[in-house]
Structure formats: structure tokens, C-alpha cells
Design a protein around this motif. Structure first.
Motif, PDB file in Angstrom:
ATOM      1  N   MET A  82     -13.946  -3.862   3.989  1.00 57.44           N
ATOM      2  CA  MET A  82     -13.413  -1.854   2.900  1.00 57.44           C
ATOM      3  C   MET A  82     -11.611  -2.453   2.651  1.00 57.44           C
ATOM      4  O   MET A  82     -11.108  -1.951   1.881  1.00 57.44           O
ATOM      5  N   THR A  83     -11.650  -3.831   2.768  1.00 59.03           N
ATOM      6  CA  THR A  83     -10.263  -4.613   1.795  1.00 59.03           C
ATOM      7  C   THR A  83     -10.860  -4.598   0.753  1.00 59.03           C
ATOM      8  O   THR A  83     -10.625  -4.506   0.045  1.00 59.03           O
ATOM      9  N   VAL A  84     -12.080  -5.464   0.585  1.00 58.68           N
ATOM     10  CA  VAL A  84     -12.602  -5.536  -0.636  1.00 58.68           C
ATOM     11  C   VAL A  84     -12.630  -4.342  -1.089  1.00 58.68           C
ATOM     12  O   VAL A  84     -12.239  -4.126  -2.718  1.00 58.68           O
ATOM     13  N   LEU A  85     -13.768  -3.213  -1.014  1.00 61.86           N
ATOM     14  CA  LEU A  85     -14.077  -2.035  -1.746  1.00 61.86           C
ATOM     15  C   LEU A  85     -13.032  -1.509  -1.894  1.00 61.86           C
ATOM     16  O   LEU A  85     -12.954  -0.890  -3.266  1.00 61.86           O
ATOM     17  N   GLY A  86     -11.188  -1.730  -1.041  1.00 61.74           N
ATOM     18  CA  GLY A  86     -10.336  -0.883  -1.704  1.00 61.74           C
ATOM     19  C   GLY A  86      -9.737  -1.695  -2.279  1.00 61.74           C
ATOM     20  O   GLY A  86      -9.066  -1.282  -3.573  1.00 61.74           O
ATOM     21  N   THR A  87      -9.608  -3.024  -2.849  1.00 64.77           N
ATOM     22  CA  THR A  87      -8.738  -3.665  -4.053  1.00 64.77           C
ATOM     23  C   THR A  87      -9.578  -3.597  -5.461  1.00 64.77           C
ATOM     24  O   THR A  87      -9.198  -3.388  -6.440  1.00 64.77           O
ATOM     25  N   VAL A  88     -10.343  -3.708  -4.856  1.00 66.41           N
ATOM     26  CA  VAL A  88     -11.609  -3.342  -6.960  1.00 66.41           C
ATOM     27  C   VAL A  88     -11.307  -1.615  -7.284  1.00 66.41           C
ATOM     28  O   VAL A  88     -11.262  -1.563  -7.498  1.00 66.41           O
ATOM     29  N   THR A  89     -11.023  -0.824  -6.150  1.00 66.79           N
ATOM     30  CA  THR A  89     -10.761   0.680  -5.818  1.00 66.79           C
ATOM     31  C   THR A  89      -9.557  -0.007  -7.281  1.00 66.79           C
ATOM     32  O   THR A  89      -9.589   0.760  -8.086  1.00 66.79           O
ATOM     33  N   LEU A  90      -8.864   0.005  -6.285  1.00 65.14           N
ATOM     34  CA  LEU A  90      -6.867  -0.075  -6.676  1.00 65.14           C
ATOM     35  C   LEU A  90      -7.095  -0.986  -8.162  1.00 65.14           C
ATOM     36  O   LEU A  90      -6.156   0.143  -9.839  1.00 65.14           O
ATOM     37  N   LEU A  91      -8.162  -2.013  -8.064  1.00 65.97           N
ATOM     38  CA  LEU A  91      -7.934  -2.343  -9.730  1.00 65.97           C
ATOM     39  C   LEU A  91      -8.493  -1.922 -10.677  1.00 65.97           C
ATOM     40  O   LEU A  91      -8.094  -2.035 -11.536  1.00 65.97           O
ATOM     41  N   SER A  94      -1.001  -1.251   1.365  1.00 65.59           N
ATOM     42  CA  SER A  94      -0.920   0.013   1.745  1.00 65.59           C
ATOM     43  C   SER A  94      -2.433   0.482   2.194  1.00 65.59           C
ATOM     44  O   SER A  94      -2.702   0.584   3.031  1.00 65.59           O
ATOM     45  N   MET A  95      -2.874   0.460   1.230  1.00 59.66           N
ATOM     46  CA  MET A  95      -4.128   1.312   1.132  1.00 59.66           C
ATOM     47  C   MET A  95      -5.905   0.719   1.481  1.00 59.66           C
ATOM     48  O   MET A  95      -6.571   0.762   2.400  1.00 59.66           O
ATOM     49  N   ALA A  96      -5.887  -0.793   1.377  1.00 56.03           N
ATOM     50  CA  ALA A  96      -6.582  -1.334   1.566  1.00 56.03           C
ATOM     51  C   ALA A  96      -6.873  -2.743   2.559  1.00 56.03           C
ATOM     52  O   ALA A  96      -7.436  -2.781   2.945  1.00 56.03           O
ATOM     53  N   ILE A  97      -5.511  -2.739   3.424  1.00 54.90           N
ATOM     54  CA  ILE A  97      -5.829  -3.763   4.321  1.00 54.90           C
ATOM     55  C   ILE A  97      -4.955  -2.783   5.340  1.00 54.90           C
ATOM     56  O   ILE A  97      -6.032  -2.213   6.615  1.00 54.90           O
ATOM     57  N   VAL A  98      -3.844  -1.746   5.958  1.00 51.95           N
ATOM     58  CA  VAL A  98      -3.332  -1.298   6.650  1.00 51.95           C
ATOM     59  C   VAL A  98      -3.555  -0.495   7.194  1.00 51.95           C
ATOM     60  O   VAL A  98      -4.366   0.167   8.207  1.00 51.95           O
TER      61      VAL A  98
END
Length: 234
Positions: A85-94, A114-118
Motif C-alpha cells: 500500500m505504501t507503493v500504491l499510495g505514493t504513486v497516487t500522490l505523485l 503520513s498517507m502512504a506509510i503511517v
């Protein structure tokens, strides 16, 4: 959330980027391993990423002059575990930074932390804890999505407070002020996201039961209970 482009001091932005990088790198390895071992999971991975993208792109004005939005990271964390989910969230933010001017490139590290890790890790921890306490699947999923959403904004409050401490009460006072601003709209949003995530998991339990069993979300019997809470049928 998301912290806007150029809003953080350069050293803060760099520090959050450095802190996030190892988690993203680990997540890439886990995601690559998942896709290679189970290529059939790509559809569900894409759906989890799309769920996060759509929910976190919904900016809702806050009565306090800020804005709030769901995060959508609880679902992916429950299905595929936090590193993926960290990868999916970071790609989303990018993509949101590049296409929607939502967040920014200089603040990508802070927003990812904050959103993709914690958020995913806290949400997954709440989900597992509820399961260990023998909570029903719906309650466990709700807890995971609720905590993933709310913890994201708690971390964002700390990030903003470290960058902009209160002149009188310092960082602690700023955390309370930023957290109070977000809480007005974020607590109801976190509840709503929890309920929506429960609904999505219920739909998946009907359309993709085999995949959810493989992922450990459902037990191997024919009841919608978390893995590890199987009921022996005699």
C-alpha cells in the motif's frame, strides 16, 4: 493533507523524503514479488490503487478554512499489507501532484510518510488487533480504515507543527491547533470511509472470495470471518 507544493521549508521537505524512501523501496520489492508470484492479483491491486486515488482526490472544505478528504489506504493495507500500500499510495500522490495540483513534488515525501506509510501501518495494526480480539470481519475492516484515515491527519498535524511551531506554546501547541482544525471534518470522514470500506470488502467477498482467502482476509470456511477465526464444522 495534502501539504501543498512549496509549503514546507526545504530542509523539512528533504528530511521527510529521506525518511520515506526506505519504506517505498521495500514496498516496491514486496509489490514486485506479489505480482510475479500471483499475476492474477493485478486486477485487485489496480482496484485498490484506484480506490485510494478517487477517495483521496475528493477535497471537501472544512468549516475551519482548511480542507479534508478520505485517504482510501485502509483497503489496500488490509488486502495486500502496508508495504504494498505504501507503493500504491505514493504513486497516487505523485499522479495527484502532477495531474491535479493536489499536494506537490517538494512535499511528496511528507505526504507519502503520513498517507502512504503511517496510515497503512496504523490501519493494518488496528485491523489485526480487532481480529485478535475476535471482532467480526466488518468491525475489523472498519477499525482498519478508520484508523488509517485518522492517523494520516495526526501525522500531518505533527509535520505542520514542526515546520510552523506556535510562537507561545511551541510545537505541542501547534499540534493541538492543527489537529483541532482537521478534526472538525476528518472524524466524520473517517467514519464514512470505514463504512464504505466495509461495503467494498463485502462486495469483494462475493466476487473475489478465493482471492481474499488467499490473501488471508477471509477464512477457508464459508463464513465471512477473518482468517484465524475459523469455525470448525463437525
Amino acid at each position: 493533507m495534502h501539504i501543498a507544493e512549496g509549503y514546507l521549508p526545504p530542509l523539512h521537505a528533504l528530511a521527510w523524503g529521506v525518511a520515506s524512501a526506505p519504506f517505498v523501496a521495500h514496498g516496491v520489492r514486496r509489490l514486485t514479488r506479489e505480482v510475479r508470484a500471483h499475476p492474477e492479483s493485478t486486477l485487485l491491486l489496480g482496484a485498490s490503487g484506484a480506490f485510494t486515488f478517487v477517495l483521496s482526490a475528493l477535497k471537501l472544505p472544512s468549516v475551519t478554512g482548511s480542507c479534508s478528504h478520505p485517504t482510501g489506504t485502509g483497503l489496500g493495507a488490509i488486502l495486500f499489507r502496508p508495504p504494498v500500500m505504501t507503493v500504491l499510495g505514493t504513486v497516487t500522490l505523485l499522479f495527484q501532484a502532477l495531474l491535479l495540483a493536489h499536494g506537490g513534488l517538494t512535499t511528496l515525501g511528507a505526504n507519502a510518510f503520513s498517507m502512504a506509510i503511517v496510515g497503512p501501518w496504523a490501519g493494518y495494526g488496528a485491523y489485526r488487533l480487532a481480529g485478535r480480539l475476535r471482532a467480526p470481519l466488518a468491525a475489523s475492516v472498519f477499525a482498519g480504515a478508520f484508523v488509517a484515515d485518522l492517523s494520516t491527519y495526526c501525522v500531518t498535524s505533527v509535520q505542520l507543527a514542526l515546520a510552523f511551531p506556535d510562537p507561545d506554546s511551541g510545537v505541542a501547541g501547534a499540534v493541538v491547533k492543527f489537529g483541532g482544525i482537521f478534526a472538525v471534518t476528518q472524524v466524520p470522514l473517517a467514519i464514512s470511509e470505514g463504512l464504505l470500506t466495509v461495503l467494498v470488502v463485502r462486495l469483494l467477498s462475493r466476487s473475489s472470495r478465493g482471492e481474499l482467502v488467499r490473501l488471508g482476509v477471509l477464512s477457508t470456511d464459508h463464513r465471512d470471518v477473518p482468517a484465524g477465526q475459523e469455525v470448525t464444522v463437525r
